[in-house]
Scaffold this motif. Structure first.
Motif, PDB file in Angstrom:
ATOM      1  N   GLU A 188      30.690   4.393   3.913  1.00 61.13           N
ATOM      2  CA  GLU A 188      31.202   4.347   2.541  1.00 61.13           C
ATOM      3  C   GLU A 188      32.067   5.574   2.276  1.00 61.13           C
ATOM      4  OE1 GLU A 188      27.930   4.117  -0.129  1.00 61.13           O
ATOM      5  OE2 GLU A 188      26.856   2.617   1.055  1.00 61.13           O
ATOM      6  N   ARG A 189      33.265   5.345   1.779  1.00 60.77           N
ATOM      7  CA  ARG A 189      34.140   6.458   1.413  1.00 60.77           C
ATOM      8  C   ARG A 189      33.832   6.847  -0.036  1.00 60.77           C
ATOM      9  NH1 ARG A 189      38.468   8.656   3.739  1.00 60.77           N
ATOM     10  NH2 ARG A 189      38.517   6.998   5.329  1.00 60.77           N
ATOM     11  N   ARG A 190      33.397   8.082  -0.222  1.00 57.67           N
ATOM     12  CA  ARG A 190      33.039   8.552  -1.555  1.00 57.67           C
ATOM     13  C   ARG A 190      33.200  10.069  -1.623  1.00 57.67           C
ATOM     14  NH1 ARG A 190      26.439   8.058  -1.564  1.00 57.67           N
ATOM     15  NH2 ARG A 190      26.813   5.855  -1.100  1.00 57.67           N
ATOM     16  N   GLN A 191      33.043  10.597  -2.808  1.00 57.75           N
ATOM     17  CA  GLN A 191      33.166  12.039  -2.974  1.00 57.75           C
ATOM     18  C   GLN A 191      31.880  12.731  -2.539  1.00 57.75           C
ATOM     19  OE1 GLN A 191      33.250  13.897  -6.994  1.00 57.75           O
ATOM     20  NE2 GLN A 191      35.155  14.881  -6.354  1.00 57.75           N
ATOM     21  N   THR A 199      30.905  19.332  -1.444  1.00 58.18           N
ATOM     22  CA  THR A 199      32.227  19.930  -1.243  1.00 58.18           C
ATOM     23  C   THR A 199      33.214  19.565  -2.336  1.00 58.18           C
ATOM     24  OG1 THR A 199      33.033  18.072   0.090  1.00 58.18           O
ATOM     25  CG2 THR A 199      31.857  19.841   1.254  1.00 58.18           C
ATOM     26  N   GLY A 200      32.905  18.473  -3.061  1.00 54.35           N
ATOM     27  CA  GLY A 200      33.832  17.998  -4.075  1.00 54.35           C
ATOM     28  C   GLY A 200      35.020  17.269  -3.487  1.00 54.35           C
ATOM     29  N   PHE A 241      30.272  12.593   7.127  1.00 56.30           N
ATOM     30  CA  PHE A 241      31.105  12.742   8.320  1.00 56.30           C
ATOM     31  C   PHE A 241      31.562  14.183   8.503  1.00 56.30           C
ATOM     32  CE2 PHE A 241      35.198  12.606  10.555  1.00 56.30           C
ATOM     33  CZ  PHE A 241      34.837  11.921  11.704  1.00 56.30           C
ATOM     34  N   SER A 242      31.956  14.841   7.416  1.00 58.23           N
ATOM     35  CA  SER A 242      32.508  16.196   7.520  1.00 58.23           C
ATOM     36  C   SER A 242      31.481  17.213   8.004  1.00 58.23           C
ATOM     37  CB  SER A 242      33.062  16.644   6.163  1.00 58.23           C
ATOM     38  OG  SER A 242      32.021  16.727   5.202  1.00 58.23           O
TER      39      SER A 242
END
Length: 274
Positions: free
Chosen positions: A88-91, A95-96, A124-125
Motif C-alpha cells: 500500500e502506498r501511503r504516508q 517521516t512524513g 519499504f524505506s
C-alpha cells in the motif's frame, strides 16, 4: 555411494564452513556463528547464518537469513501459515513522506491446537538498501523483510534477521586471500572470462567488472555456490567441460538468476554426452 556415507558430523560441518564460507573471518566470530547454529539447529553450509564485516576492530556481525528462519519454523513441529497482503502506498507517519507499507499475518498452531496470531508490517524505506537486490528486486526484498520479521517473533529467534539489518555498515574491501580463493573456485569448474563475470553478476544481481568489485559477503556467497556446483558435478561424474557447457546453455535460456546445482544434472544430455 550410500546416503549415510555422505553424512557429515557436526565437527566436519564446522571445518568445512570455516574453510569454504568463513575464510579470513576472525576465529571468535566464526565460533559465535557456529554456536548460534547449534543453538537453533541451523546449517551454516546452507547459508542459514551469515557474517557481515564492518564492526569495530575488524569484527563481524552474525545475522540469520530468511531461509534460516524458515528452517527454524519447519523444524518446530508446529503447524503455521503466513499471509502477505498487497503493498500500500501511503504516508509514513514517522517521516512524513510517501512510502510503501506491506503488512502480513502469521498463524501458529501448537500441539494442543491453540492458535497464536502474529501481525505486523514494514515500511519499504526502513529496509531498502541503496543497491544490490533491493534495487533489482524491490518487491521480493520487501516481502522477505516482512516474512523475516514475523518469523522471528513467532518462533522466538533472538538473532536479528539479515533482512532487518537496515542500513548495513559499509563493507570492507575484498581481501587478496578471498579474491584468490574465489578465482580458484571458478578455475576448478573451468569458468573464466566473460562467462565467469556473468555468473558473478547474476549471483549478486548487479553489474560487476571484476571480482574485486564484490563485497566480502557477496564473494563468500558466490564461493559457496561454486563449491556446491563443484561438489554436485563430482557426484554426477560430469567433467568440468560438461559443467561449463550446461551452465552456458542454462544461462542462454534464462534471462536472469543461476541454476541450482542439481538442475544441471537434470538437463537433457547432448549428443556428444549420450
Amino acid at each position: 555411494m550410500p546416503k549415510d556415507e555422505l553424512a557429515l558430523d557436526p565437527r566436519e560441518v564446522a571445518v568445512l564452513a570455516r574453510e569454504r564460507l568463513f575464510a579470513g573471518v576472525p576465529d571468535e566470530d566464526v565460533k559465535l556463528a557456529l554456536a548460534i547454529c547449534q543453538r537453533y539447529g541451523l546449517d551454516p553450509l546452507l547459508r542459514h547464518v551469515v557474517l557481515i564485516p564492518g564492526g569495530k576492530n575488524g569484527r563481524h556481525a552474525v545475522y540469520i537469513t530468511r531461509d534460516g528462519l524458515l528452517h527454524v519454523a519447519h523444524a518446530s513441529g508446529k503447524a503455521w501459515s503466513l499471509e502477505v497482503g498487497e503493498p500500500e502506498r501511503r504516508q509514513n507517519p514517522y517521516t512524513g513522506k510517501e512510502d510503501i507499507y506491506l503488512k502480513g499475518r502469521l498463524r501458529v498452531v501448537d500441539e494442543r491446537g491453540r492458535e497464536q496470531v502474529f501481525e505486523g508490517g514494514v515500511w519499504f524505506s526502513e529496509y531498502a538498501g541503496k543497491g544490490g537486490a533491493w534495487a533489482t528486486y524491490p518487491a521480493a526484498m520487501h516481502q522477505k523483510a516482512l516474512e523475516a520479521s514475523l518469523l522471528r517473533r513467532a518462533f522466538d529467534v533472538a538473532l536479528p534477521p539479515l533482512e532487518e539489518a537496515g542500513e548495513a555498515p559499509p563493507p570492507a574491501p575484498l581481501s587478496p586471500e578471498r579474491a584468490r580463493a574465489l578465482s580458484a573456485a571458478f578455475h576448478a569448474l573451468g569458468l573464466k572470462g566473460e562467462l565467469a563475470r556473468e555468473v558473478a553478476c547474476r549471483a549478486v544481481e548487479r553489474e560487476v567488472a571484476t571480482l574485486k568489485d564484490l563485497t566480502p559477503l557477496e564473494a563468500e556467497e558466490l564461493q559457496a555456490y561454486l563449491g556446491a556446483l563443484e561438489e554436485a558435478s563430482g557426484r554426477g561424474g560430469l567433467p568440468k567441460e560438461r559443467v561449463k557447457e550446461r551452465l552456458e546453455g542454462w544461462l542462454a535460456r534464462h534471462g536472469r538468476g543461476l541454476p541450482q546445482p542439481h538442475e544441471l544434472f537434470q538437463e537433457p544430455a547432448s549428443e556428444e554426452e549420450a
